[in-house]
Design a protein around this motif. Structure first.
Motif, PDB file in Angstrom:
ATOM      1  N   SER A 131      52.704 134.298  43.427  1.00 30.95           N
ATOM      2  CA  SER A 131      52.431 132.921  43.180  1.00 30.95           C
ATOM      3  C   SER A 131      50.899 133.170  42.455  1.00 30.95           C
ATOM      4  O   SER A 131      50.651 131.913  41.762  1.00 30.95           O
ATOM      5  N   ALA A 132      50.374 133.601  43.225  1.00 38.24           N
ATOM      6  CA  ALA A 132      48.333 133.390  42.791  1.00 38.24           C
ATOM      7  C   ALA A 132      48.891 134.136  41.321  1.00 38.24           C
ATOM      8  O   ALA A 132      48.222 133.272  41.244  1.00 38.24           O
ATOM      9  N   GLY A 147      49.408 134.976  37.798  1.00 33.13           N
ATOM     10  CA  GLY A 147      50.470 134.488  36.620  1.00 33.13           C
ATOM     11  C   GLY A 147      48.949 133.326  35.759  1.00 33.13           C
ATOM     12  O   GLY A 147      48.651 135.111  35.194  1.00 33.13           O
ATOM     13  N   LEU A 148      49.719 132.793  35.139  1.00 33.04           N
ATOM     14  CA  LEU A 148      48.308 132.084  34.034  1.00 33.04           C
ATOM     15  C   LEU A 148      47.045 132.022  34.395  1.00 33.04           C
ATOM     16  O   LEU A 148      46.031 131.894  33.693  1.00 33.04           O
ATOM     17  N   GLY A 149      46.650 131.781  35.701  1.00 33.86           N
ATOM     18  CA  GLY A 149      45.430 131.809  35.960  1.00 33.86           C
ATOM     19  C   GLY A 149      44.748 132.910  35.793  1.00 33.86           C
ATOM     20  O   GLY A 149      43.510 132.717  35.164  1.00 33.86           O
ATOM     21  N   LEU A 196      50.382 119.878  38.748  1.00 39.43           N
ATOM     22  CA  LEU A 196      50.194 121.217  37.923  1.00 39.43           C
ATOM     23  C   LEU A 196      51.140 121.641  37.129  1.00 39.43           C
ATOM     24  O   LEU A 196      50.840 122.379  36.038  1.00 39.43           O
ATOM     25  N   TYR A 252      51.657 122.840  33.911  1.00 40.74           N
ATOM     26  CA  TYR A 252      51.501 124.789  33.403  1.00 40.74           C
ATOM     27  C   TYR A 252      53.226 125.167  32.908  1.00 40.74           C
ATOM     28  O   TYR A 252      52.946 126.133  31.699  1.00 40.74           O
ATOM     29  N   PHE A 274      41.724 127.678  41.893  1.00 41.79           N
ATOM     30  CA  PHE A 274      43.841 128.052  41.291  1.00 41.79           C
ATOM     31  C   PHE A 274      44.186 129.875  40.902  1.00 41.79           C
ATOM     32  O   PHE A 274      45.526 129.683  41.279  1.00 41.79           O
ATOM     33  N   SER A 275      43.664 130.706  40.739  1.00 42.03           N
ATOM     34  CA  SER A 275      44.566 131.729  40.608  1.00 42.03           C
ATOM     35  C   SER A 275      44.539 131.996  41.857  1.00 42.03           C
ATOM     36  O   SER A 275      45.598 133.038  41.424  1.00 42.03           O
ATOM     37  N   SER A 311      46.200 130.322  44.321  1.00 39.26           N
ATOM     38  CA  SER A 311      47.176 128.955  43.993  1.00 39.26           C
ATOM     39  C   SER A 311      46.876 128.591  45.618  1.00 39.26           C
ATOM     40  O   SER A 311      47.151 128.950  46.793  1.00 39.26           O
ATOM     41  N   VAL A 321      45.898 124.140  47.787  1.00 36.61           N
ATOM     42  CA  VAL A 321      47.717 123.124  47.713  1.00 36.61           C
ATOM     43  C   VAL A 321      48.866 123.290  48.684  1.00 36.61           C
ATOM     44  O   VAL A 321      49.802 123.487  49.017  1.00 36.61           O
ATOM     45  N   ILE A 331      50.557 125.994  49.454  1.00 38.42           N
ATOM     46  CA  ILE A 331      51.596 126.934  49.016  1.00 38.42           C
ATOM     47  C   ILE A 331      52.245 127.882  49.758  1.00 38.42           C
ATOM     48  O   ILE A 331      52.988 128.341  50.518  1.00 38.42           O
ATOM     49  N   SER A 355      54.746 132.188  39.180  1.00 40.65           N
ATOM     50  CA  SER A 355      54.055 130.905  40.197  1.00 40.65           C
ATOM     51  C   SER A 355      54.094 129.441  39.918  1.00 40.65           C
ATOM     52  O   SER A 355      54.349 129.254  41.047  1.00 40.65           O
ATOM     53  N   SER A 409      56.428 128.866  42.724  1.00 38.80           N
ATOM     54  CA  SER A 409      56.003 128.157  43.862  1.00 38.80           C
ATOM     55  C   SER A 409      55.779 126.958  44.464  1.00 38.80           C
ATOM     56  O   SER A 409      55.455 126.359  45.285  1.00 38.80           O
ATOM     57  N   LEU A 410      54.790 126.789  43.278  1.00 44.65           N
ATOM     58  CA  LEU A 410      54.993 125.423  42.779  1.00 44.65           C
ATOM     59  C   LEU A 410      56.537 124.728  43.222  1.00 44.65           C
ATOM     60  O   LEU A 410      55.997 123.516  43.569  1.00 44.65           O
TER      61      LEU A 410
HETATM   62  N1  PFF Z   1      47.638 130.732  41.315  1.00 44.75           N
HETATM   63  C1  PFF Z   1      48.556 130.438  39.710  1.00 44.75           C
HETATM   64  C2  PFF Z   1      48.232 131.000  38.450  1.00 44.75           C
HETATM   65  O1  PFF Z   1      46.951 131.794  38.357  1.00 44.75           O
HETATM   66  O2  PFF Z   1      49.050 131.066  37.493  1.00 44.75           O
HETATM   67  C3  PFF Z   1      48.404 129.571  39.129  1.00 44.75           C
HETATM   68  C4  PFF Z   1      48.331 128.090  40.794  1.00 44.75           C
HETATM   69  C5  PFF Z   1      50.171 128.496  41.282  1.00 44.75           C
HETATM   70  C6  PFF Z   1      47.425 127.179  41.343  1.00 44.75           C
HETATM   71  C7  PFF Z   1      50.239 127.421  42.744  1.00 44.75           C
HETATM   72  C8  PFF Z   1      48.458 126.436  42.349  1.00 44.75           C
HETATM   73  C9  PFF Z   1      49.585 126.267  42.895  1.00 44.75           C
HETATM   74  F1  PFF Z   1      49.582 125.939  44.176  1.00 44.75           F
END
Ligand code: PFF
Length: 447
Positions: free
Chosen positions: A20-21, A23-25, A99, A103, A224-225, A227, A230, A232, A318, A321-322
């Protein structure tokens, strides 16, 4: 009563939380936001926020989830029944909707690149042609919308299948593969002529570059990076067996995420300078730079296809997880409702993402507070909603969960010294809320 599903192994949980953490972040957002906000100065502040605020907050979310064994909204309800605190969980669900809506648009761009790299549409261009190519790709409304749609369908399809089967099985192999491939790109990028300038840009902070915006963006990036904000991680850790050590899990997730952020910067910036790109290129930065790096490698197009496939996987984990937190909050773990919830929420998110998908093409001139729709939603989520969520969690956890429960959860499965508990409590109870509030007040010019 039906038994709640649990992670089948500790590594499964770590990989899913890290999935989840990461990913694109770390891979897409960090390089472009650092590139537009002062490079090394940004990265330094991002590191400070990650270690001093985001990391302790991650532990707070883990503790809340595991101690209650509930998905986010119910977790707040159980700790503080009859109050409005469960709105933190609701806010998390709303934030997740927003998000995921943009995303998934970037997920769509990755799909387009995967398709093009498989069909040979990215090969044999000059390095400086990749930037204009990206702009053409995202300006095409049909392609962008179809890709966004397919990305959402993939996400829904996995999430509706249930937590273990869907997520855990695949993460075990894909994440390590992504790390290895990233190392290869970093090595190639660092060996380009003129690479050092990029390393200095990324890692040598020029403190005169720091503005209130830099700090806001760095704070948003740290949440963001990981997660965070939220809830989660509340939901994910609620599936975790009692014997696992939470601080160790936090260390693994933060360590992996920081490591991949560092690799992303070291893959991108040396190449940016070696090929004469602008670090402030914006959301298209990695899409312009990475194909150019791969084009300078033996078997570059094969490696690029592999890389983009792995990036797609990281993006999907990621995205899962959202959608998972949304589905969990709708179904309250009633498996019968899962399918319907995943499809209806997922399709709604697709619709909400349409303006973002079009915002680099037909909706170019449609601005909100001077920003294209896509950037405005990203700004709202990353720099406002996630920090607000984080702020509320930092108030809720030390205020509402009794100290002995906090300590019990923190010390379970490990022999951590009590002083770490005191430090952690100080960081979430005082430093986190004060720092987040100061950053906000500073940006709006109150202080
Ligand atoms: N952490 C994910 C990323 O860095 O791509 C983005 C993300 C996923 C942010 C889930 C927040 C979240 F709740």
């Amino acid at each position: 009563m039906k038994k709640r599903e649990q992670w089948t192994s500790k590594i499964g949980f770590i990989l899913a939380a890290a999935g989840s953490a990461i990913g694109l972040g770390a891979i897409w957002k960090l390089p472009y936001v650092a590139g537009t906000n002062g490079g090394g100065a940004f990265f330094l502040i991002f590191l400070l926020f990650t270690l001093l605020i985001a990391m302790p907050l991650l532990l707070a979310e883990f503790i809340l989830g595991r101690s209650t064994q509930k998905e986010a909204v119910s977790a707040y309800r159980q700790v503080s029944p009859g109050t409005k605190w469960h709105w933190i969980g609701r806010l998390g669900v709303i934030t997740s909707f927003l998000l995921l809506s943009f995303y998934s648009v970037v997920g769509g761009w990755i799909l387009i690149y995967l398709f093009r790299s498989i069909t040979g549409g990215l090969a044999s261009l000059e390095a400086d042609q990749y930037g204009p190519l990206f702009n053409n790709v995202i300006a095409n409304p049909v392609e962008a919308l179809i890709a966004h749609f397919i990305f959402m369908i993939l996400t829904i399809w996995v999430v509706q299948g249930g937590i273990q089967k869907g997520i855990e099985r695949a993460s075990k192999y894909m994440m390590p593969a992504l790390f290895i491939l990233f190392l290869i790109i970093v090595i190639r990028s660092l060996s380009l002529d003129g690479a050092w300038e990029g390393v200095t840009f990324f890692l040598q902070p020029d403190l005169s570059e720091i503005t209130s915006e830099t700090i806001l963006f760095a704070m948003g990036q740290s949440f963001f990076s990981l997660s965070l904000g939220v809830s989660i991680m509340v939901t994910y850790s609620s599936y975790l067996p009692k014997e696992e050590s939470l601080p160790r899990s936090v260390g693994s997730v933060v360590g992996l995420s920081l490591f991949i952020s560092l690799l992303a910067g070291l893959a991108i910036f040396p190449a940016v300078f070696a090929f004469g790109f602008e670090p402030s290129e914006g959301p298209g930065l990695i899409f312009a730079v990475l194909p150019a790096v791969f084009s300078q490698m033996a078997f570059g197009s094969v490696f690029f296809t592999l890389f983009i496939a792995l990036l797609l996987f990281a993006t999907l984990t990621s995205a899962f997880s959202l959608l998972e937190i949304i589905v969990a909050s709708i179904t309250k773990n009633d498996q019968e409702k899962r399918k319907k919830a995943a499809w209806s929420a997922g399709l709604l998110i697709f619709v909400m993402g349409i303006p973002s998908a079009l915002s680099f093409g037909v909706m170019n001139d449609f601005l909100i507070f001077g920003l294209p729709f896509f950037d405005a939603v990203d700004f709202l989520v990353s720099n406002i909603l996630l920090p607000i969520g984080a702020l509320l969690i930092s108030i809720f956890v030390p205020l509402k969960i009794p100290k002995d429960v906090l300590w019990k959860e923190m010390s379970q499965g490990t022999n951590i010294a009590k002083k770490w508990f005191a430090i952690w409590l100080f960081l979430i109870r005082y430093l986190a809320p004060v720092a987040i509030a100061i950053v906000f007040l500073n940006v709006i010019g109150v202080i």
